[in-house]
Scaffold this active site. Structure first.
Site, PDB file in Angstrom:
ATOM      1  N   GLU A 152     -11.764   2.961   4.675  1.00  0.00           N
ATOM      2  CA  GLU A 152     -10.935   3.100   5.787  1.00  0.00           C
ATOM      3  C   GLU A 152     -10.827   4.711   6.016  1.00  0.00           C
ATOM      4  O   GLU A 152     -10.055   5.462   5.199  1.00  0.00           O
ATOM      5  CB  GLU A 152      -9.341   2.605   5.322  1.00  0.00           C
ATOM      6  CG  GLU A 152      -8.383   2.620   6.565  1.00  0.00           C
ATOM      7  CD  GLU A 152      -7.090   2.628   6.097  1.00  0.00           C
ATOM      8  OE1 GLU A 152      -6.272   1.826   6.630  1.00  0.00           O
ATOM      9  OE2 GLU A 152      -6.617   3.323   5.278  1.00  0.00           O
ATOM     10  N   GLU A 186       0.957  -1.115  -0.112  1.00  0.00           N
ATOM     11  CA  GLU A 186       0.039  -0.137   0.180  1.00  0.00           C
ATOM     12  C   GLU A 186       0.957   1.455   0.084  1.00  0.00           C
ATOM     13  O   GLU A 186       1.617   1.476   0.814  1.00  0.00           O
ATOM     14  CB  GLU A 186      -0.761   0.020   1.364  1.00  0.00           C
ATOM     15  CG  GLU A 186      -1.637   1.306   1.230  1.00  0.00           C
ATOM     16  CD  GLU A 186      -2.838   1.393   2.375  1.00  0.00           C
ATOM     17  OE1 GLU A 186      -2.704   0.495   3.176  1.00  0.00           O
ATOM     18  OE2 GLU A 186      -3.597   2.180   2.303  1.00  0.00           O
TER      19      GLU A 186
END
Ligand code: LER
Ligand code: MN
Length: 269
Positions: free
Chosen positions: A247, A153
């Site tokens: 998120e 990520e």
């Protein structure tokens, strides 16, 4: 595309970036009621999950665990892949291998976020990248026969100084000949680091396995200035069928944030 939400246990470190921080039973019930397809588990180590409790709940509420995220592994003890200290790298690799074993049970992807590590002030980019790639290669080789994907990520520069943009992540993971190493873009970080969110997603789509969604201010999508109708249309046009997982900041409350994200994204899907 499916919808996910990031959750962690009540005891999770404050740095665990999740929407629900509660008993897993409560989080699973709420996620189901709000229309999510899956829950991303943010874990410090694999022992935090009691399968005898979690499996029946997932089955009862028809939810998946598409992702196990590992940010707390770095946040707790500074375990990371770029460290010049071999013992720290080995501990980070071992913790990720345990998460891969757990991921195999769920068929989940395992995230490499901040556990990739920073470039230390006394270190060089080249040496840090070399150590990162060695550790990434080790965990990907371990995950491969289990059919598990590893997703790197990109995280913005204000949180870490290594692998900030999707382009940078793509260039780095191409250096290893491992098809099970993927990229996990997060629209909040992309808004800071990538020239154009839609273009970067299209250019890197062959490596994209999972996506975190948050608006420009990290509130639920629909509360900032990112163009989610366009982002989702572009993802649809290139055949992306993976998760969009919220998120996001738990503002104004965790329940309200989670419901806003689900309602807004579901309408676009
Ligand atoms: C983790 O997924 C992430 O996006 C980080 O910004 C958390 O600090
Ligand atoms: Mn993220």
């Amino acid at each position: 595309m499916k919808l996910g939400i990031a959750i962690a246990s009540k005891e999770a470190l404050p740095s665990a970036f999740v929407v629900f921080r509660d008993d897993i039973e409560i989080s699973i019930k709420k996620a189901h009621a709000m229309g999510y397809d899956g829950v991303e588990l943010a874990l410090l180590d694999a022992s935090q999950i009691d399968l005898a409790t979690v499996d029946p709940l997932l089955q009862e509420f028809g939810l998946e665990v598409p992702m196990i995220s590992s940010g707390q592994v770095f946040a707790q003890g500074g375990l990371c892949f770029t460290s010049a200290d071999k013992d720290i790298r080995d501990q980070a690799v071992s913790r990720i291998k345990d998460l891969i074993d757990l991921a195999e049970h769920f068929g989940a992807i395992v995230n490499i976020g901040r556990v990739r590590g920073p470039i230390a002030p006394e270190d060089t980019y080249a040496d840090s990248e070399k150590r990162f790639l060695e550790s990434l290669d080790t965990v990907a080789a371990y995950a491969e026969p289990k059919g598990i994907l590893i997703a790197v990520e990109p995280v913005n520069r204000y949180e870490i100084n290594f692998i900030n943009s999707v382009d940078e992540a793509y260039t780095i993971v191409q250096k290893l000949d491992r098809p099970n190493i993927k990229i996990q873009p997060d629209t909040f970080h992309m808004n800071i680091e990538d020239r154009c969110i839609e273009a970067a997603l299209v250019e890197c789509i062959d490596r994209i396995a999972y996506i975190h969604v948050a608006d420009s201010n990290r509130w639920a999508p629909g509360n900032g200035h990112l163009n989610f109708p366009n982002i989702i249309n572009v993802l649809r046009s290139v055949g992306y069928e993976g998760y969009l997982t919220a998120e996001i900041l738990a503002y104004p409350t965790p329940d309200r944030a989670a419901q806003m994200a689900a309602t807004y994204l579901r309408a676009l899907l």
